[in-house]
Design a protein around this motif. Structure first.
Motif, PDB file in Angstrom:
ATOM      1  N   LEU A  37     -15.114  22.390  15.893  1.00  0.00           N
ATOM      2  CA  LEU A  37     -14.605  22.652  17.247  1.00  0.00           C
ATOM      3  C   LEU A  37     -13.097  22.461  17.342  1.00  0.00           C
ATOM      4  O   LEU A  37     -12.403  23.270  17.963  1.00  0.00           O
ATOM      5  CB  LEU A  37     -15.333  21.777  18.268  1.00  0.00           C
ATOM      6  CG  LEU A  37     -16.816  22.096  18.476  1.00  0.00           C
ATOM      7  CD1 LEU A  37     -17.454  21.089  19.427  1.00  0.00           C
ATOM      8  CD2 LEU A  37     -17.010  23.527  18.975  1.00  0.00           C
ATOM      9  N   ARG A  71     -12.814  21.114  26.841  1.00  0.00           N
ATOM     10  CA  ARG A  71     -13.130  19.723  26.502  1.00  0.00           C
ATOM     11  C   ARG A  71     -14.631  19.579  26.269  1.00  0.00           C
ATOM     12  O   ARG A  71     -15.437  19.919  27.137  1.00  0.00           O
ATOM     13  CB  ARG A  71     -12.682  18.787  27.617  1.00  0.00           C
ATOM     14  CG  ARG A  71     -11.170  18.706  27.743  1.00  0.00           C
ATOM     15  CD  ARG A  71     -10.728  17.793  28.884  1.00  0.00           C
ATOM     16  NE  ARG A  71     -11.421  18.016  30.141  1.00  0.00           N
ATOM     17  CZ  ARG A  71     -11.140  18.981  31.008  1.00  0.00           C
ATOM     18  NH1 ARG A  71     -10.165  19.829  30.761  1.00  0.00           N
ATOM     19  NH2 ARG A  71     -11.814  19.106  32.130  1.00  0.00           N
ATOM     20  N   ALA A  97     -18.500  27.275  17.002  1.00  0.00           N
ATOM     21  CA  ALA A  97     -17.481  27.223  18.057  1.00  0.00           C
ATOM     22  C   ALA A  97     -17.680  28.351  19.066  1.00  0.00           C
ATOM     23  O   ALA A  97     -17.562  28.141  20.277  1.00  0.00           O
ATOM     24  CB  ALA A  97     -16.083  27.283  17.446  1.00  0.00           C
ATOM     25  N   ARG A 127     -18.455  27.842  23.000  1.00  0.00           N
ATOM     26  CA  ARG A 127     -17.570  28.494  23.964  1.00  0.00           C
ATOM     27  C   ARG A 127     -18.368  29.371  24.940  1.00  0.00           C
ATOM     28  O   ARG A 127     -18.061  29.428  26.134  1.00  0.00           O
ATOM     29  CB  ARG A 127     -16.520  29.324  23.238  1.00  0.00           C
ATOM     30  CG  ARG A 127     -15.337  29.703  24.091  1.00  0.00           C
ATOM     31  CD  ARG A 127     -14.241  30.388  23.276  1.00  0.00           C
ATOM     32  NE  ARG A 127     -13.659  29.570  22.235  1.00  0.00           N
ATOM     33  CZ  ARG A 127     -12.702  28.678  22.422  1.00  0.00           C
ATOM     34  NH1 ARG A 127     -12.231  28.459  23.626  1.00  0.00           N
ATOM     35  NH2 ARG A 127     -12.200  28.001  21.406  1.00  0.00           N
ATOM     36  N   PHE A 137     -10.630  23.334  20.465  1.00  0.00           N
ATOM     37  CA  PHE A 137     -11.324  22.512  21.458  1.00  0.00           C
ATOM     38  C   PHE A 137     -10.712  21.114  21.455  1.00  0.00           C
ATOM     39  O   PHE A 137     -10.256  20.630  20.419  1.00  0.00           O
ATOM     40  CB  PHE A 137     -12.813  22.367  21.113  1.00  0.00           C
ATOM     41  CG  PHE A 137     -13.650  23.566  21.413  1.00  0.00           C
ATOM     42  CD1 PHE A 137     -14.412  23.635  22.569  1.00  0.00           C
ATOM     43  CD2 PHE A 137     -13.707  24.634  20.522  1.00  0.00           C
ATOM     44  CE1 PHE A 137     -15.208  24.742  22.838  1.00  0.00           C
ATOM     45  CE2 PHE A 137     -14.499  25.741  20.781  1.00  0.00           C
ATOM     46  CZ  PHE A 137     -15.248  25.794  21.945  1.00  0.00           C
TER      47      PHE A 137
END
Length: 136
Positions: free
Chosen positions: A23, A5, A114, A118, A28
């Motif tokens: 994302l 999140r 992304a 992460r 995500f």
């Protein structure tokens, strides 16, 4: 199974849209806030693992909001990443003293964004590994 999140706090709709699409395409869960007041409403409900925090916003700026979040027991453990075009040495010290755990520079590299986000999730505050901008 849901993905990590992330709350994007930025007053520039184009920056938000691009980051959100990238994302979400990588699984995500993303919520967005156009400023500090909206972010404060969403953070307790959404419970993000990471906040991408624009630094320059009208009203309460991103550094003030970061300080507020880091001072609250319910939100102090959230990784806050400065999401900014400002990445000069003096700015890094300001971001760190406000409680930012890292930074990612704008404009984003859509191929790696992304993966960079992460890499910052789940890292201890103020000791994140390098992810484009860096861990401050």
């Amino acid at each position: 199974m849901s993905g990590p999140r992330v709350l994007i706090v930025d007053d520039n709709a184009m920056n938000v849209a691009i980051a959100q699409v990238v994302l979400q395409a990588d699984a995500f869960e993303v919520e967005c806030a156009g400023g500090a007041a909206e972010a404060l409403q969403k953070v307790d409900l959404f419970r993000p693992e990471l906040i991408l925090m624009d630094i320059q916003m009208p009203g309460m700026d991103g550094l003030e909001l970061t300080q507020l979040l880091k001072a609250r027991p319910a939100t102090q453990g959230i990784v806050v990443v400065a999401f900014t075009a400002f990445a000069m040495r003096g700015d890094e010290a300001k971001m760190r003293s406000a409680g930012c755990d890292g930074y990612l520079s704008k404009p984003i590299d859509v191929k790696h964004f992304a993966q960079q986000v992460r890499a910052l999730i789940g890292k201890p505050a103020l000791s994140n590994g390098d992810a484009t901008g860096s861990a401050l």
